[in-house]
Design a protein around this motif. Structure first.
Motif, PDB file in Angstrom:
ATOM      1  N   ARG A   1      -1.343  -3.208  -4.331  1.00 36.06           N
ATOM      2  CA  ARG A   1      -2.645  -3.401  -3.683  1.00 36.06           C
ATOM      3  C   ARG A   1      -3.621  -2.294  -4.071  1.00 36.06           C
ATOM      4  O   ARG A   1      -3.232  -1.120  -4.206  1.00 36.06           O
ATOM      5  N   ASN A   2      -4.876  -2.689  -4.255  1.00 30.47           N
ATOM      6  CA  ASN A   2      -5.916  -1.739  -4.635  1.00 30.47           C
ATOM      7  C   ASN A   2      -6.035  -0.617  -3.607  1.00 30.47           C
ATOM      8  O   ASN A   2      -6.056  -0.866  -2.405  1.00 30.47           O
ATOM      9  N   GLN A   3      -6.133   0.614  -4.096  1.00 30.96           N
ATOM     10  CA  GLN A   3      -6.159   1.757  -3.180  1.00 30.96           C
ATOM     11  C   GLN A   3      -7.401   1.761  -2.296  1.00 30.96           C
ATOM     12  O   GLN A   3      -7.354   2.260  -1.166  1.00 30.96           O
ATOM     13  N   ASP A   4      -8.488   1.235  -2.795  1.00 31.17           N
ATOM     14  CA  ASP A   4      -9.699   1.169  -1.964  1.00 31.17           C
ATOM     15  C   ASP A   4      -9.471   0.247  -0.765  1.00 31.17           C
ATOM     16  O   ASP A   4      -9.935   0.528   0.349  1.00 31.17           O
ATOM     17  N   GLU A   5      -8.760  -0.856  -0.990  1.00 28.01           N
ATOM     18  CA  GLU A   5      -8.448  -1.741   0.131  1.00 28.01           C
ATOM     19  C   GLU A   5      -7.473  -1.070   1.079  1.00 28.01           C
ATOM     20  O   GLU A   5      -7.574  -1.211   2.303  1.00 28.01           O
ATOM     21  N   CYS A   6      -6.536  -0.325   0.519  1.00 27.07           N
ATOM     22  CA  CYS A   6      -5.553   0.364   1.366  1.00 27.07           C
ATOM     23  C   CYS A   6      -6.209   1.422   2.246  1.00 27.07           C
ATOM     24  O   CYS A   6      -5.760   1.687   3.360  1.00 27.07           O
ATOM     25  N   SER A   7      -7.289   2.036   1.759  1.00 24.25           N
ATOM     26  CA  SER A   7      -7.952   3.088   2.528  1.00 24.25           C
ATOM     27  C   SER A   7      -8.596   2.545   3.803  1.00 24.25           C
ATOM     28  O   SER A   7      -8.936   3.315   4.711  1.00 24.25           O
ATOM     29  N   LYS A   8      -8.748   1.231   3.894  1.00 19.39           N
ATOM     30  CA  LYS A   8      -9.312   0.617   5.093  1.00 19.39           C
ATOM     31  C   LYS A   8      -8.259   0.374   6.169  1.00 19.39           C
ATOM     32  O   LYS A   8      -8.548  -0.169   7.226  1.00 19.39           O
TER      33      LYS A   8
ATOM     34  N   CYS B   1       0.825  -1.214   0.000  1.00 18.98           N
ATOM     35  CA  CYS B   1       0.000   0.000   0.000  1.00 18.98           C
ATOM     36  C   CYS B   1       0.858   1.263   0.000  1.00 18.98           C
ATOM     37  O   CYS B   1       1.976   1.268   0.511  1.00 18.98           O
ATOM     38  N   TYR B   2       0.291   2.310  -0.606  1.00 19.91           N
ATOM     39  CA  TYR B   2       0.757   3.697  -0.457  1.00 19.91           C
ATOM     40  C   TYR B   2       2.111   3.999  -1.095  1.00 19.91           C
ATOM     41  O   TYR B   2       2.654   5.076  -0.882  1.00 19.91           O
TER      42      TYR B   2
END
Length: 506
Positions: free
Chosen positions: A478-485, A454-455
């Motif tokens: 990793r998908n950014q939407d998953e990382c935002s969690k 992430c990030y």
């Protein structure tokens, strides 16, 4: 680019990929174009591979000199325009024998009826070291009308492998005005200019005609326009502005009046085969007057007045180790169980660090055991890498690259595939953990196919870069939407761009 008096030379690093393809065909071509665009002097090897018929190769016309070898292989294109290439130095040889290798340039799917047909290297007059290999080019014309004995140095007994196609009845004949029917292709403009076999006996090397007054100066390579060292088409050893010389002007001169060594106002550094007043960005200068990629073992690198220099150590030096491609690790592809102990207590690595899957798998052929992941902590003392850092495999239970948590500088003086000074590919890490990294002096960054990472794309890479042309390629992580969690917990140093820990929100 190097400013040399009133002459601006445009240098490029070149590549050492041999027959490796960089991604798909289009990406491979874009990489080729980016490396050699506007380049006049290739400091390493010129490798032209996997080019197809729809690709525009006109950017190759600027290349005049290659320090290593020229490889032209596995292309399906009608013509490769190396119109201005004059000299191949052969400082590095393909397969240890060849300064020029041209082979297998055809389309594999249509009975070899399509492929490289014209290679008009009409200005190539000098190969200083190494031989020539030409084979399996079913459509290539006029290689048999080139007098290679005029180009290569037969005194060094080079390996020559010339396999011509005898069934090409539609190849053009040399123009009637070409000397002894030697040419690179159709038309008078493609006649081969002979500069050695025609020389008078008094000449020591090259010439521009058959009489003694046509001899070139002994510092000339590739021919000349007159007898002086300023009339050379290329230089055998060093070019100092318009002059060819045996050595560059020294930085200091002996003063017989004061019995001292005085600074020479005309002193210059040697950079490849060129004399320069200043070394290019990211190179180190030595007291002997050279631009180098790394300092000798009894010296250390220091910056004085904005210039990086090699200075003698007072007492024992901090431990500097050879990386992949240097010294005892030359020819080695990866860090592994047999060489990792050589990095113990190292603070700086001259060369590259490559960690490939073979490191953890072991190699039965060489009887190399799998690398113990705990051994990676040896790299915790490393603060600087002069070349590139490539990691394509990492312990599955490691969440970051903590073994390199004290790494401060990646200089990128050599680059993976001619591009990347930092490449992190196909790992299971969650974060980079490069908490001390403060500079990437040259080269691009590739962080790809790390499914848990992430990030990486939110880091301020521009703060680490030194030159404007540096870029990032950060994709398929990793998908950014998953990382935002996830909750970000920045490194203790407070550098927000170095994300170290991640955990799930609750």
């Amino acid at each position: 680019m190097v400013l040399q008096g009133t002459v601006v030379w445009k240098f490029c690093q070149g590549t050492s990929n041999k027959l490796a393809q960089l991604g798909n065909m289009e990406y491979h071509f874009i990489s080729l174009q980016r490396i050699y665009n506007n380049c006049e002097v290739v400091l390493g090897n010129l490798e032209i591979t996997y080019v197809t018929r729809n690709h525009d190769l006109s950017f190759l016309k600027t290349i005049q000199e290659v320090a290593g070898y020229v490889l032209i292989a596995l292309n399906n294109v009608d013509s490769i325009p190396l119109d201005n290439l004059q000299i191949i130095r052969g400082n590095v040889l393909y397969e240890n024998f060849y300064a020029l290798a041209i082979f297998s340039n055809y389309h594999t799917n249509i009975n070899k009826t399509s492929g490289l047909r014209n290679l008009p290297m009409k200005r190539l007059s000098e190969i200083l070291n190494g031989g020539v290999k030409i084979s399996n080019n079913p459509q290539l014309c006029n290689m048999d009308t080139v007098l290679w004995d005029d180009i290569i140095d037969l005194n060094k007994k080079p390996v020559i492998q010339l396999e011509y196609q005898n069934n090409l009845a539609d190849c053009s004949k040399c123009h009637p005005n070409c000397t002894e029917d030697h040419c690179w292709g159709a038309g008078i403009e493609n006649c081969q200019t002979l500069t050695k076999v025609i020389c008078a006996q008094q000449c020591s090397g090259r010439c521009r005609g058959r009489v003694p007054s046509d001899c070139c100066h002994n510092q000339c390579a590739a021919g000349c326009t007159g007898p002086r060292e300023s009339d050379c088409l290329a230089c055998r050893k060093f070019r100092d502005e318009a002059m060819c010389k045996d050595t560059c002007p020294p930085l200091v001169l002996y003063n017989p009046t004061t019995y001292q060594m005085d600074v020479n106002p005309d002193g210059k550094y040697s950079f490849g085969a060129t004399c320069v007043r200043e070394c290019p960005h990211n190179y180190v200068v030595t007291d002997h007057g050279s631009c180098v990629r790394s300092c000798n073992i009894d010296t250390y690198e220091v910056e004085e007045n904005g210039v990086r220099k090699c200075k003698k150590c007072d007492g024992p030096c901090s431990k500097v180790c050879n990386g992949i491609g240097i010294g005892e690790l030359k020819g080695i592809l990866s860090i592994n169980a047999t060489n990792i102990d050589s990095f113990k207590n190292c603070t700086k690595i001259n060369g590259d660090v490559s960690i490939l899957p073979v490191a953890f798998l072991g190699d039965a052929f060489t009887n190399t055991q799998p690398l113990d992941p705990k051994k990676l902590d040896i790299f915790k003392t490393v603060k600087e890498i002069s070349g590139f850092l490539l990691i394509q495999d990492w312990p599955a239970n490691a969440t970051d690259l903590s073994a390199f948590e004290n790494l401060e500088i990646i200089r990128g003086r050599t680059k993976q595939h001619g591009h990347y000074s930092l490449a992190i590919v196909n790992l299971k890490i969650h974060s980079l953990g490069l908490r001390s990294l403060k500079e990437i002096s040259d080269g691009d960054v590739a962080i790809m196919k790390n499914k848990n990472l992430c990030y990486a794309e939110t880091m301020n890479w521009n703060k680490l870069f030194v030159i404007e042309t540096q870029k990032t390629k950060i994709i398929s992580n990793r998908n950014q939407d998953e990382c935002s969690k996830l909750i970000l917990r920045p490194a203790c140093s407070g550098k927000a761009h170095n994300v170290v820990f991640l955990k799930e929100k609750v």
